[in-house]
Design an enzyme around this catalytic site. Structure first.
Site, PDB file in Angstrom:
ATOM      1  N   CYS A  48     -16.244   3.413   0.031  1.00 56.25           N
ATOM      2  CA  CYS A  48     -15.101   2.578   0.421  1.00 56.25           C
ATOM      3  C   CYS A  48     -14.585   2.899   1.818  1.00 56.25           C
ATOM      4  O   CYS A  48     -13.820   2.116   2.378  1.00 56.25           O
ATOM      5  CB  CYS A  48     -13.987   2.697  -0.616  1.00 56.25           C
ATOM      6  SG  CYS A  48     -13.354   4.367  -0.835  1.00 56.25           S
ATOM      7  N   GLN A  97     -10.226  -3.118  -3.199  1.00 49.32           N
ATOM      8  CA  GLN A  97     -11.515  -2.523  -2.867  1.00 49.32           C
ATOM      9  C   GLN A  97     -12.562  -2.889  -3.901  1.00 49.32           C
ATOM     10  O   GLN A  97     -13.712  -3.194  -3.574  1.00 49.32           O
ATOM     11  CB  GLN A  97     -11.382  -1.002  -2.776  1.00 49.32           C
ATOM     12  CG  GLN A  97     -12.677  -0.276  -2.454  1.00 49.32           C
ATOM     13  CD  GLN A  97     -13.226  -0.636  -1.091  1.00 49.32           C
ATOM     14  OE1 GLN A  97     -12.510  -0.539  -0.099  1.00 49.32           O
ATOM     15  NE2 GLN A  97     -14.490  -1.046  -1.035  1.00 49.32           N
ATOM     16  N   ARG A 143     -14.084  -6.967   2.360  1.00 43.85           N
ATOM     17  CA  ARG A 143     -12.656  -6.830   2.073  1.00 43.85           C
ATOM     18  C   ARG A 143     -11.907  -8.079   2.546  1.00 43.85           C
ATOM     19  O   ARG A 143     -11.035  -8.600   1.838  1.00 43.85           O
ATOM     20  CB  ARG A 143     -12.095  -5.577   2.760  1.00 43.85           C
ATOM     21  CG  ARG A 143     -12.520  -4.251   2.152  1.00 43.85           C
ATOM     22  CD  ARG A 143     -11.935  -4.035   0.770  1.00 43.85           C
ATOM     23  NE  ARG A 143     -10.488  -4.083   0.782  1.00 43.85           N
ATOM     24  CZ  ARG A 143      -9.697  -3.042   1.073  1.00 43.85           C
ATOM     25  NH1 ARG A 143     -10.234  -1.870   1.363  1.00 43.85           N
ATOM     26  NH2 ARG A 143      -8.379  -3.175   1.051  1.00 43.85           N
ATOM     27  N   HIS A 147      -7.112   0.944  -6.875  1.00 49.97           N
ATOM     28  CA  HIS A 147      -7.473   0.323  -5.591  1.00 49.97           C
ATOM     29  C   HIS A 147      -8.196  -0.994  -5.898  1.00 49.97           C
ATOM     30  O   HIS A 147      -9.386  -1.148  -5.627  1.00 49.97           O
ATOM     31  CB  HIS A 147      -8.372   1.271  -4.798  1.00 49.97           C
ATOM     32  CG  HIS A 147      -8.417   0.977  -3.329  1.00 49.97           C
ATOM     33  ND1 HIS A 147      -7.831  -0.143  -2.763  1.00 49.97           N
ATOM     34  CD2 HIS A 147      -8.993   1.653  -2.293  1.00 49.97           C
ATOM     35  CE1 HIS A 147      -8.039  -0.143  -1.467  1.00 49.97           C
ATOM     36  NE2 HIS A 147      -8.739   0.942  -1.151  1.00 49.97           N
ATOM     37  N   ARG A 175       0.884  -1.182   0.000  1.00 52.41           N
ATOM     38  CA  ARG A 175       0.000   0.000   0.000  1.00 52.41           C
ATOM     39  C   ARG A 175       0.910   1.217   0.000  1.00 52.41           C
ATOM     40  O   ARG A 175       1.584   1.503   0.995  1.00 52.41           O
ATOM     41  CB  ARG A 175      -0.908  -0.005   1.229  1.00 52.41           C
ATOM     42  CG  ARG A 175      -1.871   1.201   1.307  1.00 52.41           C
ATOM     43  CD  ARG A 175      -2.675   1.110   2.595  1.00 52.41           C
ATOM     44  NE  ARG A 175      -3.527   2.270   2.820  1.00 52.41           N
ATOM     45  CZ  ARG A 175      -4.824   2.346   2.517  1.00 52.41           C
ATOM     46  NH1 ARG A 175      -5.404   1.311   1.946  1.00 52.41           N
ATOM     47  NH2 ARG A 175      -5.524   3.416   2.781  1.00 52.41           N
ATOM     48  N   ASP A 225     -16.794   8.609  -2.812  1.00 49.11           N
ATOM     49  CA  ASP A 225     -15.571   8.506  -2.020  1.00 49.11           C
ATOM     50  C   ASP A 225     -15.241   9.896  -1.487  1.00 49.11           C
ATOM     51  O   ASP A 225     -15.850  10.894  -1.895  1.00 49.11           O
ATOM     52  CB  ASP A 225     -14.429   7.969  -2.904  1.00 49.11           C
ATOM     53  CG  ASP A 225     -13.183   7.604  -2.099  1.00 49.11           C
ATOM     54  OD1 ASP A 225     -13.268   7.533  -0.859  1.00 49.11           O
ATOM     55  OD2 ASP A 225     -12.116   7.391  -2.715  1.00 49.11           O
TER      56      ASP A 225
END
Length: 319
Positions: A271, A139, A299, A136, A109, A231
């Site tokens: 998210c 996600q 997730r 991402h 990440r 988001d």
């Protein structure tokens, strides 16, 4: 982005476009099986380790990957930049080769997509993009599973994304195209998703029966949607632009009035983390149409399926 028909078994998961439609379906099917039988894969990768390198703060990604690895019997080794020689100038490729000597997979990440790609090129073990500035993908796997669980399918489902055309949108575009979904994105000028990502998604959607649409007006994107997604407006690294972003994106808030333009059975997705009163009204994210907590929980399940598949190389008939 590879064509929808091309089948190459991926070593890594750097973006959703690494997958074919069959491989995406395989991961979602396996995640659903793992959710139904949570004890079924315990210790299936016992004795293996996964290095989890986090250059950015994280809640859901850090904990979900650690939980997914532990459920498989893997040892998750969580690392920060100040704990590695990367912080003192060691080349990414050298770090990747060293970690691969101890671990069976590497989860990263970070900021630049290029760093993850360099690590994947150097490491003989699977490398997973747990978030970069461009994509991402993990996600998006959880998003696809959440939508499929709720509606029973992905093909033909209209998902509207409203707001900043960021890394989350890029992965949604690629995943939705593979799944034959209708993805509608509404962003103000200067905040649209990258043109190359849009073009690649449109090429795949043409083969899967999906569609990709871009709008300026959020009402045009949301009208008739099965799912409405947003988001944060100020992501990590965007703090210097905070006031400008808040002003420009204010008309794109998902409130009750905007959500009412979607289908009556529409769901709301985010998210997380969320800023109530900015990109979403509290009445929406805390309301009956919100599935953000189911989405967050997915997730772990999808990452468990991803780690298992990449480490074992077992893609079933999707290989």
């Amino acid at each position: 982005m590879a064509s929808a028909e091309t089948r190459v078994t991926p070593k890594d998961f750097l973006r959703v476009a690494d997958l074919t439609p069959h491989q995406l379906e395989r991961l979602l099917d396996l995640a659903a099986e793992m959710e139904d039988e949570p004890e079924g894969w315990i210790d299936s990768l016992r004795g293996r380790s996964v290095a989890c390198y986090f250059a950015k703060p994280s809640t859901r990604t850090r904990v979900s990957f650690a939980a997914a690895a532990a459920r498989l019997g893997m040892n998750p080794i969580v690392l920060r930049p100040d704990e590695l020689q990367l912080g003192r100038g060691e080349p990414i490729a050298d770090t990747a080769r060293a970690l691969a000597g101890y671990c069976d997979a590497i989860v990263v990440r970070t900021y630049a997509q290029r760093e993850i790609e360099e690590m994947a090129a150097a490491a003989p073990v699977p490398v997973v993009n747990a978030l970069s500035d461009d994509h991402h993908p993990c996600q998006a796997l959880a998003d696809m599973l959440t939508v499929r669980e709720w509606f029973g399918r992905l093909a033909g489902i209209r998902l509207a994304y409203v707001g900043d055309g960021n890394n989350v949108v890029h992965s949604l575009l690629e995943a939705g195209a593979l799944a034959g979904m209708e993805i509608a994105v509404a962003s103000p000028s200067g905040y649209a998703p990258r043109e190359d990502v849009v073009a690649g998604a449109r090429d795949v959607a043409a083969a899967t029966g999906g569609s990709i649409e871009l709008f300026d007006d959020p009402r045009d994107a949301v009208r008739g949607a099965h799912a409405v997604y947003t988001d944060v407006w100020v992501s990590m690294g965007d703090d210097a632009e905070r006031e400008e972003r808040l002003r420009t994106l204010r008309p794109y808030q998902v409130d009750e009035q905007l959500l009412s333009l979607a289908r009556p059975e529409a769901i709301f997705l985010h998210c997380l983390p969320a800023h109530r009163g900015e990109e979403v009204a509290a009445a929406v994210i805390d309301g009956p149409q919100s599935l953000v907590w189911e989405q967050a929980a997915n997730r772990e399940t999808t990452e468990e399926a991803l780690l298992y598949t990449l480490v074992t190389g077992d893609w079933g008939d999707a290989a």
